[in-house]
Design a protein around this motif. Structure first.
Motif, PDB file in Angstrom:
ATOM      1  N   THR A 187       0.820  -1.211   0.000  1.00 25.68           N
ATOM      2  CA  THR A 187       0.000   0.000   0.000  1.00 25.68           C
ATOM      3  C   THR A 187       0.860   1.270   0.000  1.00 25.68           C
ATOM      4  OG1 THR A 187      -0.201  -0.165   2.415  1.00 25.68           O
ATOM      5  CG2 THR A 187      -1.969  -1.125   1.093  1.00 25.68           C
ATOM      6  N   MET A 188       2.135   1.121  -0.331  1.00 20.71           N
ATOM      7  CA  MET A 188       3.025   2.251  -0.598  1.00 20.71           C
ATOM      8  C   MET A 188       3.209   3.182   0.606  1.00 20.71           C
ATOM      9  SD  MET A 188       1.784   3.131  -4.508  1.00 20.71           S
ATOM     10  CE  MET A 188       3.143   4.279  -4.775  1.00 20.71           C
ATOM     11  N   GLN A 189       3.070   2.639   1.814  1.00 17.66           N
ATOM     12  CA  GLN A 189       3.266   3.459   3.001  1.00 17.66           C
ATOM     13  C   GLN A 189       4.737   3.789   3.235  1.00 17.66           C
ATOM     14  OE1 GLN A 189       0.691   2.389   6.474  1.00 17.66           O
ATOM     15  NE2 GLN A 189      -0.103   0.793   5.111  1.00 17.66           N
ATOM     16  N   ASP A 190       5.614   3.199   2.432  1.00  9.66           N
ATOM     17  CA  ASP A 190       7.040   3.542   2.486  1.00  9.66           C
ATOM     18  C   ASP A 190       7.387   4.624   1.464  1.00  9.66           C
ATOM     19  OD1 ASP A 190       6.535   1.944   0.315  1.00  9.66           O
ATOM     20  OD2 ASP A 190       8.088   0.459   0.748  1.00  9.66           O
ATOM     21  N   GLU A 191       6.369   5.258   0.881  1.00  7.55           N
ATOM     22  CA  GLU A 191       6.558   6.347  -0.079  1.00  7.55           C
ATOM     23  C   GLU A 191       5.860   7.608   0.432  1.00  7.55           C
ATOM     24  OE1 GLU A 191       8.349   6.169  -2.735  1.00  7.55           O
ATOM     25  OE2 GLU A 191       8.591   4.012  -3.097  1.00  7.55           O
ATOM     26  N   ASP A 192       6.229   8.742  -0.120  1.00  6.13           N
ATOM     27  CA  ASP A 192       5.568  10.006   0.215  1.00  6.13           C
ATOM     28  C   ASP A 192       4.282  10.104  -0.588  1.00  6.13           C
ATOM     29  OD1 ASP A 192       4.753  12.534   0.843  1.00  6.13           O
ATOM     30  OD2 ASP A 192       6.526  13.566   0.069  1.00  6.13           O
ATOM     31  N   LEU A 193       3.159   9.919   0.098  1.00  4.25           N
ATOM     32  CA  LEU A 193       1.856   9.956  -0.566  1.00  4.25           C
ATOM     33  C   LEU A 193       1.127  11.265  -0.305  1.00  4.25           C
ATOM     34  CD1 LEU A 193       0.630   6.305   0.102  1.00  4.25           C
ATOM     35  CD2 LEU A 193       1.886   7.198  -1.870  1.00  4.25           C
ATOM     36  N   THR A 194       1.862  12.276   0.119  1.00  2.00           N
ATOM     37  CA  THR A 194       1.251  13.594   0.333  1.00  2.00           C
ATOM     38  C   THR A 194       1.344  14.465  -0.912  1.00  2.00           C
ATOM     39  OG1 THR A 194       3.305  14.595   1.175  1.00  2.00           O
ATOM     40  CG2 THR A 194       1.867  13.480   2.777  1.00  2.00           C
ATOM     41  N   ILE A 195       1.994  13.953  -1.951  1.00  2.00           N
ATOM     42  CA  ILE A 195       2.146  14.691  -3.203  1.00  2.00           C
ATOM     43  C   ILE A 195       1.640  13.812  -4.347  1.00  2.00           C
ATOM     44  CG2 ILE A 195       4.100  16.062  -2.400  1.00  2.00           C
ATOM     45  CD1 ILE A 195       5.950  14.112  -3.865  1.00  2.00           C
ATOM     46  N   PRO A 196       1.183  14.398  -5.452  1.00  2.00           N
ATOM     47  CA  PRO A 196       0.760  13.586  -6.592  1.00  2.00           C
ATOM     48  C   PRO A 196       1.908  12.706  -7.073  1.00  2.00           C
ATOM     49  CG  PRO A 196       0.026  15.852  -6.853  1.00  2.00           C
ATOM     50  CD  PRO A 196       0.957  15.840  -5.683  1.00  2.00           C
ATOM     51  N   ARG A 197       1.596  11.436  -7.349  1.00  2.00           N
ATOM     52  CA  ARG A 197       2.650  10.533  -7.803  1.00  2.00           C
ATOM     53  C   ARG A 197       2.044   9.341  -8.542  1.00  2.00           C
ATOM     54  NH1 ARG A 197       6.312   7.353  -4.844  1.00  2.00           N
ATOM     55  NH2 ARG A 197       5.939   6.066  -6.683  1.00  2.00           N
ATOM     56  N   PRO A 198       2.827   8.700  -9.406  1.00  5.15           N
ATOM     57  CA  PRO A 198       2.332   7.526 -10.133  1.00  5.15           C
ATOM     58  C   PRO A 198       2.081   6.350  -9.193  1.00  5.15           C
ATOM     59  CG  PRO A 198       4.274   8.456 -11.212  1.00  5.15           C
ATOM     60  CD  PRO A 198       4.172   9.094  -9.864  1.00  5.15           C
ATOM     61  N   ILE A 199       1.063   5.569  -9.513  1.00  2.00           N
ATOM     62  CA  ILE A 199       0.766   4.334  -8.788  1.00  2.00           C
ATOM     63  C   ILE A 199       0.490   3.238  -9.815  1.00  2.00           C
ATOM     64  CG2 ILE A 199      -0.105   5.479  -6.722  1.00  2.00           C
ATOM     65  CD1 ILE A 199      -2.938   5.020  -7.733  1.00  2.00           C
ATOM     66  N   GLU A 200       0.436   1.984  -9.335  1.00  2.00           N
ATOM     67  CA  GLU A 200       0.236   0.850 -10.243  1.00  2.00           C
ATOM     68  C   GLU A 200      -1.100   0.145 -10.027  1.00  2.00           C
ATOM     69  OE1 GLU A 200       4.677  -0.793 -11.216  1.00  2.00           O
ATOM     70  OE2 GLU A 200       3.778  -1.404  -9.324  1.00  2.00           O
ATOM     71  N   PHE A 201      -1.853   0.573  -9.031  1.00  2.00           N
ATOM     72  CA  PHE A 201      -3.138  -0.057  -8.732  1.00  2.00           C
ATOM     73  C   PHE A 201      -4.065   1.041  -8.245  1.00  2.00           C
ATOM     74  CE2 PHE A 201      -5.143  -3.938  -6.345  1.00  2.00           C
ATOM     75  CZ  PHE A 201      -6.419  -3.494  -6.658  1.00  2.00           C
ATOM     76  N   CYS A 202      -5.041   1.384  -9.066  1.00  2.00           N
ATOM     77  CA  CYS A 202      -5.986   2.455  -8.755  1.00  2.00           C
ATOM     78  C   CYS A 202      -7.297   1.838  -8.272  1.00  2.00           C
ATOM     79  CB  CYS A 202      -6.226   3.295 -10.012  1.00  2.00           C
ATOM     80  SG  CYS A 202      -7.217   4.764  -9.762  1.00  2.00           S
ATOM     81  N   THR A 203      -7.721   2.185  -7.072  1.00  2.00           N
ATOM     82  CA  THR A 203      -8.924   1.590  -6.500  1.00  2.00           C
ATOM     83  C   THR A 203     -10.172   1.861  -7.336  1.00  2.00           C
ATOM     84  OG1 THR A 203     -10.386   1.569  -4.571  1.00  2.00           O
ATOM     85  CG2 THR A 203      -9.244   3.618  -5.019  1.00  2.00           C
ATOM     86  N   GLY A 204     -11.010   0.839  -7.470  1.00  2.00           N
ATOM     87  CA  GLY A 204     -12.249   0.998  -8.199  1.00  2.00           C
ATOM     88  C   GLY A 204     -13.348   1.668  -7.401  1.00  2.00           C
ATOM     89  N   SER A 205     -13.086   1.958  -6.128  1.00  2.00           N
ATOM     90  CA  SER A 205     -14.099   2.625  -5.309  1.00  2.00           C
ATOM     91  C   SER A 205     -14.268   4.086  -5.701  1.00  2.00           C
ATOM     92  CB  SER A 205     -13.754   2.509  -3.824  1.00  2.00           C
ATOM     93  OG  SER A 205     -12.456   2.997  -3.569  1.00  2.00           O
ATOM     94  N   PHE A 206     -13.186   4.704  -6.220  1.00  3.19           N
ATOM     95  CA  PHE A 206     -13.256   6.097  -6.673  1.00  3.19           C
ATOM     96  C   PHE A 206     -12.102   6.318  -7.642  1.00  3.19           C
ATOM     97  CE2 PHE A 206     -14.393  10.631  -5.155  1.00  3.19           C
ATOM     98  CZ  PHE A 206     -14.012  11.180  -6.355  1.00  3.19           C
ATOM     99  N   ALA A 207     -12.413   6.344  -8.913  1.00  2.00           N
ATOM    100  CA  ALA A 207     -11.376   6.540  -9.922  1.00  2.00           C
ATOM    101  C   ALA A 207     -11.896   7.454 -11.022  1.00  2.00           C
ATOM    102  CB  ALA A 207     -10.945   5.203 -10.526  1.00  2.00           C
ATOM    103  N   ALA A 208     -11.005   8.266 -11.557  1.00  3.02           N
ATOM    104  CA  ALA A 208     -11.289   9.092 -12.730  1.00  3.02           C
ATOM    105  C   ALA A 208     -10.456   8.547 -13.881  1.00  3.02           C
ATOM    106  CB  ALA A 208     -10.938  10.549 -12.464  1.00  3.02           C
ATOM    107  N   ILE A 209     -11.077   8.393 -15.048  1.00  2.00           N
ATOM    108  CA  ILE A 209     -10.354   7.878 -16.202  1.00  2.00           C
ATOM    109  C   ILE A 209     -10.816   8.634 -17.441  1.00  2.00           C
ATOM    110  CG2 ILE A 209     -12.058   6.020 -16.538  1.00  2.00           C
ATOM    111  CD1 ILE A 209      -9.715   4.258 -17.551  1.00  2.00           C
TER     112      ILE A 209
END
Length: 242
Positions: A142-164
């Motif tokens: 879940t990428m908790q070892d990364e800085d998730l306070t800034i926009p950044r690329p991810i590899e798994f986008c949740t289907g609960s709320f996604a824009a495409i």
């Protein structure tokens, strides 16, 4: 529905509410409700097609630039939909994005993830019970070892709320209809990544009343295992590379 309508101004917007043959009859009741808003369209399916296939039922109706996938347990609190849509349009290399989601009590949801592997998905299920090495693997997943306070690329986008981007959603054929439920969002993300980048946008937030049902329901856990088998047969078991 009311939170979306109350916080999304403008006429260039349509809200499609798809009822997957809910056994409590809420779909027909919604269809008969006057929301006082012509932007609402309620679609009642004759049987439960599953999450992805049910969502795909509105594909031919879409004329937008950006399409949003929203679970019914998502509540938005301001006009983030037009803002997220504009962000995507301003960043042509990005084809899909998700905001930062929170539980109703204010706790953060660790939903941005790396590409799934069998080990990471197993750790995801067992970490709450066993901790230790499972917890560390889940935190990595879940990428908790990364800085998730800034926009950044991810590899798994949740289907609960996604824009495409709508053209991308149509090009890749929407959700794979062979997944009845679970992991269909990971599959959608992998196909979107062939078209461009997928991003976490933490500057946008919403509330999600998320429940991890598979650990409490044997039938849903079996369904999840079946979906995982399809996913890894299709995409392999290699590591992600965020």
């Amino acid at each position: 529905m009311r939170s979306v309508l109350a916080n999304t101004p403008g006429d260039d917007f349509a809200l499609y509410v798809v009822d997957n043959a809910s056994p409590d009859g809420c779909g027909p009741r919604l269809a008969q409700t006057d929301f006082g808003d012509v932007r609402v369209q309620v679609i009642c399916l004759p049987k439960n097609l599953g999450f992805g296939k049910g969502h795909n039922s509105i594909m031919d109706r879409l004329t937008s630039d950006v399409h949003f996938i929203l679970n019914p347990d998502v509540i938005i609190h301001d006009d983030i939909l037009p803002q997220m849509a504009q962000w995507l349009l301003d960043h042509p290399g990005v084809v899909m994005a998700t905001p930062q989601l929170y539980f109703p009590d204010g706790r953060i949801q660790n939903l941005p993830r790396r590409k799934p592997t069998p080990w990471l998905l197993l750790a995801r299920q067992l970490a709450p019970r066993f901790g230790g090495v499972m917890q560390k693997a889940d935190e990595h997943y879940t990428m908790q070892d990364e800085d998730l306070t800034i926009p950044r690329p991810i590899e798994f986008c949740t289907g609960s709320f996604a824009a495409i981007r709508t053209d991308v959603f149509k090009t890749i054929g929407g959700f794979d209809p062979e997944y009845f439920m679970y992991v269909e969002d990971a599959d959608l993300t992998q196909r979107a990544l062939r078209q461009g980048l997928v991003y976490l946008l933490p500057q946008f937030t919403a509330t999600h009343a998320w429940h991890r049902d598979p650990m409490r329901d044997a039938g849903k856990f079996k369904m999840q295992l079946k979906s995982m088998g399809r996913y890894f047969k299709k995409w392999g078991i290699g590591k992600g590379n965020v």
